[in-house]
Write a protein that holds these residues in place. Sequence first.
Motif, short mmCIF file in Angstrom:
data_model
loop_
_atom_site.label_atom_id
_atom_site.label_comp_id
_atom_site.label_asym_id
_atom_site.label_seq_id
_atom_site.Cartn_x
_atom_site.Cartn_y
_atom_site.Cartn_z
N GLY A 89 5.33 20.69 42.14
CA GLY A 89 5.27 20.99 40.72
C GLY A 89 6.29 22.05 40.36
O GLY A 89 6.73 22.81 41.20
N ASN A 90 6.67 22.09 39.11
CA ASN A 90 7.55 23.16 38.68
C ASN A 90 7.13 23.58 37.28
O ASN A 90 6.28 22.95 36.68
CB ASN A 90 9.00 22.72 38.74
N LEU A 91 7.69 24.64 36.81
CA LEU A 91 7.33 25.14 35.50
C LEU A 91 7.96 24.28 34.41
O LEU A 91 9.17 24.08 34.41
CB LEU A 91 7.77 26.59 35.33
N GLN B 255 -2.00 23.47 36.81
CA GLN B 255 -2.76 24.54 37.43
C GLN B 255 -2.52 25.92 36.81
O GLN B 255 -3.36 26.80 36.91
CB GLN B 255 -2.38 24.63 38.92
N SER B 256 -1.34 26.10 36.25
CA SER B 256 -0.96 27.45 35.82
C SER B 256 -0.38 27.41 34.41
O SER B 256 0.29 26.45 34.05
CB SER B 256 0.10 28.03 36.76
N GLY C 89 2.59 23.79 38.08
CA GLY C 89 1.73 23.47 39.19
C GLY C 89 0.87 22.26 39.02
O GLY C 89 -0.34 22.35 38.79
N SER D 200 0.33 35.71 31.47
CA SER D 200 -0.31 34.54 32.05
C SER D 200 -1.52 34.18 31.20
O SER D 200 -2.01 35.00 30.41
CB SER D 200 -0.76 34.84 33.48
N GLY E 53 0.07 20.39 44.74
CA GLY E 53 1.04 20.19 45.79
C GLY E 53 2.22 21.12 45.60
O GLY E 53 2.24 21.95 44.71
N PHE F 219 1.33 29.87 31.06
CA PHE F 219 1.96 31.14 30.73
C PHE F 219 2.56 31.08 29.34
O PHE F 219 2.86 30.02 28.81
CB PHE F 219 3.09 31.43 31.73
#
Lengths: 112, 120
Positions: A98-100, A31-32, A92, A49, A95, A34
């Motif tokens: 998730g983590n980076l 989802q994200s 992400g 980002s 839910g 960076f």
Amino acid sequence: RKEVEQDPGPFNVPEGATVAFNCTYSNSASQSFFWYRQDCRKEPKLLMSVYSSGNEDGRFTAQLNRASQYISLLIRDSKLSDSATYLCVVGGYGGSQGNLIFGKGTKLSVKP
Amino acid sequence: NAGVMQNPRHLVRRRGQEARLRCSPMKGHSHVYWYRQLPEEGLKFMVYLQKENIIDESGMPKERFSAEFPKEGPSILRIQQVVRGDSAAYFCASSPRGRTAMGWNTGELFFGEGSRLTVL
């Protein structure tokens, strides 16, 4: 396939050059996105980002292609101070669990 | 305005000893993350904690490693019976907000300078 994959470099470029870094990610549910920067033996710091529409911050431009699961970072007019390792970061998966995920990084060395 | 504080910055242990790494998040941040960076490797997620709770420990080795973030005091990453393969830089990061159902809001984690563990 690795979760986040980057060309490790090193990229050795002269001052003033334009350099581009690429990154691919494996999970289409991400989802994200960076870019972080890490100087030698220092902590990572958020650079910018990355949005689907693309975004620019001064000499830095980031692009995201969700269909190809591909992220890029373009640095124009390189400065000596840009020398660092650039980390592609994806987060992400949906839910709350998730983590980076950090790529191994691409090392940039800008020479006079 | 102090950033994320980690100590010790450097720690040397012999095989079989215990290592305790401490992390104080930035003021106002209640979310703490631990990452490990092996030489020439990327950062690997270990654990995500909020005050008194472990939210996600999916990156923690099953044995010898534990983490806590008590109501008062710093977060602690504890490694028991260290082995040479534990030698790495351990970074702590904090954020004012955690993950949401939609993923990360800004992705900005504020990292400490890291604790470099050397196991002899």
